[in-house]
Structure formats: structure tokens, C-alpha cells
Design an enzyme around this catalytic site. Structure first.
Site: not given
Length: 524
Positions: A260, A294
Site C-alpha cells: 500500500d 500506492h
């Protein structure tokens, strides 16, 4: 000379006595193997480690030492003045038996205050703690990831979900409570709650069940030379470092590659975050390499308590989905302000190099209230980036992005700069070599300054800059290369557009605008 020899012999004998008496011995080191821990990778050492911590705490503090070897353990709970030291070759492997993380403890999950599974390393209301060394800690997160990814709403609820429900009947819920009602919240790897003076240094962390390093409501945190590795596509929500509602945080010389965001600054979600109203502030991030994730450095989206005084410098982002990212939405509230970024190189960025997004979740305009977020006072300089899109700024109809400047940027991208619902925006010495459309497209912007902005490889059939409903713009010191349709395309209800001290010798008709706007564009 004879007296000097006698004195030297006396000092030597005294030193021997002192050493043998233990005055110089490392009496504040507590070797876990002396408390029953087995480095055989199969014995569960949770109790032995707890005994070592307790023994050190009774003496006022000390270092709990792990020599080389593989240790299996459940959660490790800190007391004040405790350092966990992992020698090179020491590996802490955390159990993936969910029951080992009971009883549930005070925690915070994605900005919501809950009682849930114990984090793997956990500290609550303690001071002067550290995790140090050249060793490895492995969270063995796959079983946690698989449970959450495979959970369906119509399947029978587990005993852990019923336990969670019973302990969280009266918690404040976010606007979208579904993540809470599913009732199975993976534990963070390292979480401190309401602590002071925290150091994490040198270790390698991998396979976190959830967020990896997650201090909460903690003051004075140093995270230095830490490596965090979580599988890119297999490990959901395994952010690298997430200080939340913390103060005085330094993150430096780290290597992070995760499933992430690499580094994320947060301060609570929606009503729970606004109620606590505890900002994350005084944050320094420097000299780090951020790989898959991300985002490289991200603010939000859980930032309802506010984020302020952030400095990011001297970093490399390679392969993150986005580079610098601020994300928020209606309902969050809170302000992101006083934010500086400088000396960053980004490459292989999948989407935007820089994105300031107040439309992270789609919703309808509403009156300004404590639910309305703010982004303001942001300075970004000395950036080189290769990305899908150069810059994206998205404000709200009722709350613009305010007071943002870009200085000395070199951006290579498919798409250029997009700005919507913003005011007091400045570009100085910015090169955007995009492949499609205008190098800059501004919509609904008030007060924008563009100084020495250029595309060295102009896009045929497109303007260099496009304005739609832009008011009070000043363009100067621009010398655009030949090849675009024109320098500036003006439309909508734009007004007060001033162009001064530009070299448009390659563009006989530098500006395109409808007849109704001719008086609004002034060229000198």
C-alpha cells in the site's frame, strides 16, 4: 621510575577487581535465552520474552537482547525504558495463530478508535522505548491477508468477530461504517499508543498483517535506517510507516517497498478523528528510497484531526503508483497545511507524480462545516519525475485548494498539469514534457501565476496552456517552443488575464479566445 611502575601495577589490579566485580559488566542487558527463550524457530517464546521485559522493568529499564537465531513469538508488549535489541542474524517470527493476539487491546484502525487484536509489537502509555539492531522481524501476514480477502458478508461470523462486536458496541463510527461492522480487523505490526520517546532503528521488517509501523498519539519518534518489505500485490493495506495524530516525527534513511502506501501521515477518520482533534504535526521525512507502493509519501485520507508542518526532502521514489499524494474528501474535515517538498527524484510512477485531491471519494457539494477538509500553504520544489500524469490538483466547489507553489520542476509524462477549483497557485521554472493535450489545463482557478513554464516537445494540435473559468492570471517570462497550436487558449467566464515580458516570436497569434473575452486578455 620505580614509583611510576608501582602505580601502574596498582591501577591495573584495580581495573581487574572492578571488572570482576561487575561494575563494567552489562548488567542492564537481558538475554532472552537466559529467561527460557529457544532460538529453534518452533518454540513459542512469548512468555519468556515477557519475563525478560519484566525483569528489566523492575530494575528501571534495560535492553532485552536477542542473539542470532530464529525465535517464534506472539505479541510483545513494552514497558517504559525498554529497548529490544536484535543482533545481526537474529530473527523474530510472529505467530499466525489469531488466538495468540488475545485479549484484545486499545487500538486504532484506519483512524477509528477500537478494541481489537493486539499489535505484534505494542506499547501503551509508556516512555523511552526502542527496537534496534540488524536483525529481522517477520509478521507472517499471509493468513491474516487471506482471511480478510476471502471473507464474504454472507458467511458465518467467526468467534473473533463476535468478540470484536461485544467490545465495540459504543464506538464512534466513520461515515461509511462497513469496515467496522465486518468485525475482523488485522493488527498493525508495530503500534505505540500515547507514548513518548520512541526509536526504531536498523531492523528489517517484512510480511506485516496490516499497517507496519503505526505510532498513535505519540510524541518524539525517530525511525532511522529501517527496511520494510511487504509483497506488492499479495499484502493488502500493508503501508510502511504511518504516524497518526503524532508530534515530532523523524523518518530518515529508510528503504520501503510495500503493498500500500510507503509513508502515510494521518490523524483519524471522519467523526472519530474530528472528535479527538489531534493533528499529526512536525514531521520530517528525508534521505529515503521508496519503491513499490500506492504512494511514495501520502497525506490522508484519514486526516480529520489535521496535518501540519511537514518537510519531505532528498528522497528517491521508484515504482510507486503515485509520488507525492494528498487525498481527502467531504466528511473528513481537518486541514493539511504548511507542507514542503524538495529534492525528489521519481521514476516509473504509474499515475500522478504529484496529486492534491479533495475528491478522493465522490460526493455532492455541501455547506462548509467541520466536515469540510482544507489543503493550503504547500511548497514543492526541485523535482524530477517520470509519470503517467505530471500534476493533478482537485479542490471542491465549496473549498478550493489554496496557496500552492511549484518551483524548478522537470516532469516527463503522458498527461500534463490539471488544476480544478484552486486559488493562489504559482509555477516558476517548470518544464512539463507531456505527450497528449495541453501542458497545463486550469479550470475554476482564481489568481494563478505562470513564470517560465514550458514544454520542450510541444504537442501538435493542442495549446500549451488552457484556461476555463480562470480569473486573475499573470503569465510572464515565458518563451514557448514552436509546435503547439498556440500558447494560451482562454474560454468560459475567464477574466483579468495578463501576459507580460513573454517572447512569443514563434507564435503570431499566441492567444485563442472568443470575441467576448478579448477585453479580458491583455498582452504587453
Amino acid at each position: 621510575m620505580m614509583k611510576f611502575d608501582h602505580l601502574r601495577k596498582f591501577c591495573f589490579l584495580l581495573l581487574v577487581v572492578i571488572i570482576s566485580s561487575g561494575v563494567f559488566a552489562q548488567t542492564n542487558y537481558y538475554n532472552v535465552t537466559k529467561f527460557g527463550a529457544k532460538a529453534d524457530s518452533s518454540t513459542l517464546n512469548t512468555k519468556a520474552i515477557a519475563k525478560a521485559i519484566e525483569a528489566a522493568a523492575k530494575k528501571g529499564g534495560g535492553t532485552v537482547y536477542f542473539p542470532a537465531g530464529k525465535y517464534l513469538t506472539g505479541p510483545i508488549h513494552f514497558k517504559s525504558n525498554i529497548t529490544i535489541y536484535l543482533e545481526a542474524g537474529a530473527e523474530l517470527h510472529f505467530s499466525d495463530n489469531f488466538d495468540h493476539y488475545l485479549p484484545m487491546v486499545e487500538s486504532r484502525y484506519e483512524g477509528v478508535d477500537v478494541t481489537s487484536f493486539s499489535p505484534l509489537f505494542y506499547a501503551n502509555r509508556v516512555t523511552n522505548i526502542a527496537i534496534k539492531g540488524r536483525g529481522l522481524v517477520d509478521g507472517h501476514g499471509k493468513k491474516w491477508w487471506d482471511f480478510v480477502e476471502g471473507y464474504k458478508a454472507d458467511q458465518p461470523r467467526s468467534k473473533w468477530q463476535y468478540m470484536f462486536d461485544s467490545l465495540n458496541k459504543n464506538i464512534l463510527l466513520p461515515d461509511d461504517p462497513r469496515q467496522m461492522t465486518r468485525g475482523f480487523l488485522r493488527p498493525p505490526f508495530i503500534q505505540t499508543m500515547h507514548c513518548e520517546n520512541v526509536l526504531i532503528e536498523g531492523i528489517t521488517i517484512q510480511n506485516s498483517p496490516f499497517w507496519t509501523v503505526n505510532p498513535q498519539f505519540t510524541n518524539n519518534i525517530t525511525i532511522h535506517a529501517v527496511t520494510v518489505i511487504n509483497p506488492k500485490r499479495l499484502a493488502p493495506n500493508t503501508d510502511g510507516v504511518n504516524p497518526e495524530s503524532c508530534k515530532n516525527v523523524t523518518i530518515s534513511d529508510c528503504y520501503i517497498s510495500v503493498g500500500d502506501d510507503c509513508i502515510t501521515i494521518k490523524s483519524g477518520k471522519d467523526l472519530p478523528g474530528r472528535t479527538k482533534a489531534t493533528p499529526c504535526e512536525n514531521i520530517t521525512i528525508t534521505n529515503s528510497t521508496l519503491m513499490s507502493g500506492h504512494g511514495g509519501v501520502v497525506i490522508g485520507s484519514e486526516m480529520s484531526g489535521g496535518v501540519k508542518n511537514v518537510v519531505i526532502s532528498n528522497c528517491v521514489f521508484d515504482g510507486t503508483d503515485r509520488g507525492i499524494r494528498i487525498k481527502t474528501m467531504r466528511g473528513r474535515g481537518g486541514a493539511v497545511e504548511d507542507f514542503r517538498v524538495s529534492n525528489i527524484v521519481m521514476k516509473n510512477i504509474l499515475y500522478e507524480a504529484i496529486v492534491l485531491n479533495m475528491e478522493y471519494g465522490k460526493s455532492n457539494p455541501e455547506p462548509v462545516s467541520d466536515r469540510t477538509p482544507e489543503l493550503k500553504n504547500i511548497r514543492i520544489s526541485n523535482i524530477t519525475a517520470y509519470a503517467k500524469q505530471a500534476i493533478r490538483i482537485l479542490g471542491l466547489d465549496e473549498m478550493t485548494v489554496k496557496n500552492v507553489s511549484f518551483n524548478d520542476l522537470y516532469l516527463v509524462s503522458d498527461l500534463g498539469v490539471e488544476i480544478k477549483n484552486a486559488e493562489d497557485i504559482e509555477f516558476h521554472n517548470v518544464i512539463v514534457n507531456n505527450k497528449t493535450g495541453a501542458a497545463m489545463k486550469a479550470t475554476g482557478v482564481n489568481r494563478i501565476t505562470i513564470d517560465n513554464f514550458k514544454n520542450q516537445q510541444p504537442v501538435t494540435g493542442s495549446s500549451l496552456i488552457s484556461f476555463d473559468n480562470v480569473k486573475n492570471a499573470f503569465l510572464y517570462n515565458n518563451w514557448p517552443a514552436a509546435g503547439s497550436t498556440n500558447v494560451l487558449d482562454v474560454k468560459g467566464s475567464s477574466q483579468n488575464i495578463f501576459l507580460n515580458n513573454n517572447n512569443f516570436n514563434l507564435y503570431p497569434q499566441p492567444v485563442s479566445q472568443p470575441e467576448a473575452l478579448k477585453d479580458q486578455v491583455i498582452i504587453k
